[in-house]
Design an enzyme around this catalytic site. Sequence first.
Site, PDB file in Angstrom:
ATOM      1  N   HIS A 267       8.653  -0.230  36.053  1.00  0.00           N
ATOM      2  CA  HIS A 267       9.301   1.287  35.556  1.00  0.00           C
ATOM      3  C   HIS A 267       9.391   2.005  36.462  1.00  0.00           C
ATOM      4  O   HIS A 267       8.553   3.317  36.621  1.00  0.00           O
ATOM      5  CB  HIS A 267       8.095   1.617  34.482  1.00  0.00           C
ATOM      6  CG  HIS A 267       7.811   0.819  33.298  1.00  0.00           C
ATOM      7  ND1 HIS A 267       7.010  -0.384  33.203  1.00  0.00           N
ATOM      8  CD2 HIS A 267       8.466   0.774  31.965  1.00  0.00           C
ATOM      9  CE1 HIS A 267       7.172  -0.949  32.067  1.00  0.00           C
ATOM     10  NE2 HIS A 267       8.189  -0.204  31.381  1.00  0.00           N
TER      11      HIS A 267
ATOM     12  N   HIS B 264      15.063   1.105  36.639  1.00  0.00           N
ATOM     13  CA  HIS B 264      14.992   0.842  35.236  1.00  0.00           C
ATOM     14  C   HIS B 264      15.390   2.216  34.445  1.00  0.00           C
ATOM     15  O   HIS B 264      16.126   2.059  33.345  1.00  0.00           O
ATOM     16  CB  HIS B 264      13.353   0.892  35.066  1.00  0.00           C
ATOM     17  CG  HIS B 264      13.129   0.826  33.298  1.00  0.00           C
ATOM     18  ND1 HIS B 264      13.915  -0.109  32.622  1.00  0.00           N
ATOM     19  CD2 HIS B 264      12.361   1.690  32.457  1.00  0.00           C
ATOM     20  CE1 HIS B 264      13.418   0.112  31.292  1.00  0.00           C
ATOM     21  NE2 HIS B 264      12.638   1.196  31.332  1.00  0.00           N
TER      22      HIS B 264
ATOM     23  N   HIS C 225      13.047   8.956  30.258  1.00  0.00           N
ATOM     24  CA  HIS C 225      12.072   8.310  29.589  1.00  0.00           C
ATOM     25  C   HIS C 225      10.781   7.827  29.756  1.00  0.00           C
ATOM     26  O   HIS C 225       9.842   7.377  29.326  1.00  0.00           O
ATOM     27  CB  HIS C 225      12.668   7.495  28.390  1.00  0.00           C
ATOM     28  CG  HIS C 225      12.986   5.811  28.947  1.00  0.00           C
ATOM     29  ND1 HIS C 225      13.804   5.713  29.942  1.00  0.00           N
ATOM     30  CD2 HIS C 225      12.231   4.648  28.694  1.00  0.00           C
ATOM     31  CE1 HIS C 225      13.715   4.437  30.435  1.00  0.00           C
ATOM     32  NE2 HIS C 225      12.730   3.615  29.882  1.00  0.00           N
ATOM     33  N   ASP C 226      10.714   7.346  31.351  1.00  0.00           N
ATOM     34  CA  ASP C 226       9.568   6.838  32.047  1.00  0.00           C
ATOM     35  C   ASP C 226       9.280   7.398  33.351  1.00  0.00           C
ATOM     36  O   ASP C 226       8.441   6.905  34.063  1.00  0.00           O
ATOM     37  CB  ASP C 226       9.930   5.147  32.409  1.00  0.00           C
ATOM     38  CG  ASP C 226       9.820   4.163  31.214  1.00  0.00           C
ATOM     39  OD1 ASP C 226       8.699   4.942  30.309  1.00  0.00           O
ATOM     40  OD2 ASP C 226      10.129   3.264  30.787  1.00  0.00           O
TER      41      ASP C 226
ATOM     42  N   ASP D 109      16.137   0.736  26.188  1.00  0.00           N
ATOM     43  CA  ASP D 109      14.923   0.534  26.948  1.00  0.00           C
ATOM     44  C   ASP D 109      14.672  -0.908  27.275  1.00  0.00           C
ATOM     45  O   ASP D 109      14.337  -1.384  28.369  1.00  0.00           O
ATOM     46  CB  ASP D 109      13.777   1.262  26.282  1.00  0.00           C
ATOM     47  CG  ASP D 109      12.385   1.296  27.041  1.00  0.00           C
ATOM     48  OD1 ASP D 109      12.671   1.114  28.494  1.00  0.00           O
ATOM     49  OD2 ASP D 109      11.600   1.295  26.591  1.00  0.00           O
TER      50      ASP D 109
ATOM     51  N   GLN E 235       8.028 -15.292  27.036  1.00  0.00           N
ATOM     52  CA  GLN E 235       9.370 -14.385  26.986  1.00  0.00           C
ATOM     53  C   GLN E 235      10.192 -14.603  25.636  1.00  0.00           C
ATOM     54  O   GLN E 235      10.924 -13.909  25.255  1.00  0.00           O
ATOM     55  CB  GLN E 235      10.335 -14.828  28.157  1.00  0.00           C
ATOM     56  CG  GLN E 235       9.930 -14.157  29.319  1.00  0.00           C
ATOM     57  CD  GLN E 235      10.101 -12.782  29.426  1.00  0.00           C
ATOM     58  OE1 GLN E 235       9.104 -11.919  28.993  1.00  0.00           O
ATOM     59  NE2 GLN E 235      11.307 -12.392  29.617  1.00  0.00           N
TER      60      GLN E 235
END
Length: 914
Positions: free
Chosen positions: A640, A644, A681-682, A792, A845
């Site tokens: 993050h 990203h 956003h992060d 995202d 995953q």
Amino acid sequence: MPCLHSEALESMEPGSVTPGASPDAGAESIRREIVSDSPMLQGTGWFFSPLWSPRSRLRSRKFGDGTTSYQEEAWLDDHSDFTRAYFLRRTSASSDHSEALMKAPYRRNSSPLRSSDLNILSLTDKPLASNLSVPDWMDRFSADVKESHSPCSPCLPRCSRFQFSPCQPRAPVCPCSSSLPHPPQFFPPTSCGHGDGCPWMMGLLGEGLGCMGSLAELCQGAVIHVGELLGAEGGSLSLVRKHCGGRSSLEDVIALTSLGHLNEGNPYSQAHLELVKGIMGCVMATGSPINLRDASEDPRFNLANDQTSKIRTVLSVPISNHRGEVVGVLVMINKRNSCDGSRSVFTNVDEKVLSNHMDVLGIVLDNVQLYESARQEAKRSQALIEMAQVLSKEHHSLEVMLSKMAATIMPFTHAQYCTIFIPSEQTSDTEEKTLFSRVIHLECEELGSTCQIYRREHDLRNIDPSYAFRTLTSMETLNIVICCPVRNERSENVIAVCQLMNKQSRDSDEMEAFNRYDERLLEDLAVYCGLALQYAQAVQITEERRASIEVTQEVLAYHITAAEQEIQALQEATIPSAESLNILDFHFSGFGLPEDATAQSTIRMFLDLNLVQDFNIDYKSLCQWVLTVKRGYRNNVPYHNWHHAVSTAQSMFAMLMATDQLQTIFSRLEILALMIATLNHDVDHRGVNNSFIERTHQPLAQLYGHSSLENHHYNLCVFILNNTGSQILSGLSAEERKALLHIIKRAILATDLTVYMERRKEFFSLATKSGVSWKSEKQRDLLRSMLMTASDLSAITKPWPEQKRIARLVAMEFFAQGDKEREEFKIKPIDIMNRENSTRLPYMQVEYIDEVCYPLYKTVSRLFDSCSPLLNGCKKNRENWLQLADEQEKENNENISTDSSLHEDFKGETQTDQ
């Protein structure tokens, strides 16, 4: 009601006038306000009493003024308790009433009253003979009421100005009254000395309390009347005072005195007074009358010679309310013979006559107490309301606020001075002069029905702080002056002391003692002063924290802002095209780009979407803003981070550029908001999730409560947008800026996977409908939220080599959080964050794609065909992870088979050796 006008107090300035100085001498330093008394409640006591009946048809007439039989019947209907008891007595009465009374056992008459359960609170300690004391729950009526024109009974000293409700209340009738056609005769007609009527009872009950100036005068009139009635030489009346803990004591209202010389010197010695007090104490304890025909012969009392010489016969009866509680005691001494004046004995008839009169007096005292309690509570309620109003308003000074509160209660308590002492932070138990850091001093000057209140600034050396010091150390209210501690509600520490001094008498220039109601008002003031002080402290702390935040923001802005050389380099650089940067391709990944290329890619997205032109964004500000956002991400976070953020923004950019329909659905302001939101956003992500932040009770969790990280990302985004040099929204109007920030916040909060899981069902259902118009703001907000999540999570759609690399970075970040949880909380982390499950990454995953990613990209692709590369990339990566999982499982099975064969070989070799 007397009060201090807020306009005057707001403009008060500290002055230097001393307490005794003339108001004119310091006009500049003193602000004065003239306040007047408001009309007080009238008739409250009798209004609450059951003696008043709304059904009565005689309310406009006085009892005993020539009523007709119709009126008499109405009165009897309104007094059913008395009527029932009366006819029961009539049926069993003898023709000779006197003889029947002499033979019948003594029984106290019950009262039909149902007034509230109140007791006399306290009386003055000073015994009165001619100067009658007034109890602390009974101020003089004449000061607060209007003139009464009702005729007064001749047995009372004077007619006061007290007046009750125009509807005259009714009460049980004096037994010798002629107001009834056939009155019940409880004692001989001549027992009151007025034929068939008793003016004292009729005046008291028929007129309400219209002729009573004060409680002391009421008691004095009762003593005089029954003294004349029984022919007693002297008398005394005391009322019961209730103390804390349930203890009761008698306090004199009429001290033992000769009834013929009430206003002269007292002929009785201290020994006589002690004898009478002992008798009254016995009556109070037992609740029964005492009739001593010869006091010297009673073994209960040790009499000296000087006592017996003046006191021979004694008659003492309790004064009870309708509940049977003793509220006072009356003593009559030395009955005289009506013929020659010689001493005689009190008879049983005297005892019954006296008891009947005291029953009526008990009823009246109960109503007086009820009235006075209601009157005082009305005053207190008004004072509380006024203090609450002062507290609710905004004030520029704590001293002004406290002064207004103190000025509210001063007219009620008639205190000349009110002082509030505020201790210093470092107090000393030995040095009183340095104990208080501030003092607020108010003075009241009485001007008839009005008063002037001054607030003066004083040096503490001019005011005696000894009582305040004692209150501060003892933490209890003192009634010497009245001194009350102001406590902090949480810590119970004393944070100030309120003091009242010099209670001024209404009728003279002498000072009075403060009563319990004054104490309660001061305690109320102390509560509000405590709230005001805590409010002032909270405001001060808030201002200090606000200043601290501003300083912190300045430091943060300095360190987060890119260097001027870096900004200039980006500003002067030639920005490559979107094609050369590959940012139009859904397979783009920011993790492989150089640092310079990431910033240039972001600038190119804003240029190609025409956001710079449409919103008149200054190009240098845009460069500084991009670099500042980049510096807002932490480099030590594996996934993050800034790369990203660029990948997320590129995914949104690719969807907007590839889908004309999206640019038609969204307004230009919405598109700008989405690009700003994806890039921020992060920002300042810590490498842990919301759950970890909440469990560790970090400030972020305390600050926001839910979606802590996302709220923090948004607030930091706004901070960067407001940072000097990074204000890319300066070209927007106030309304556009407000709408834009709202969209940005909704978009950033939507990246919380918890929010996505809650809202996706609604989105999936909406996608199944044909011809969605997207005109509703609610629908567009839902679409923006889903596109934010799709951007995202877009790492799952990248080419396999990039996806595999990114998955390892995500796992590294998750496993680091799991290690912290195992270390700090001693708990086993969830599978996705448990390092022991690293070999199960392919399985996890596949589960992640099936449960979270695939349904979203499938729905987005169904709505917008141009976004299908996202779905295709997700499918391919699922196949790759599934194949990797199968290979891993096959390898694990082979290892198990190998381990098993080795075990068998080892077992066979062991058996051969044996």
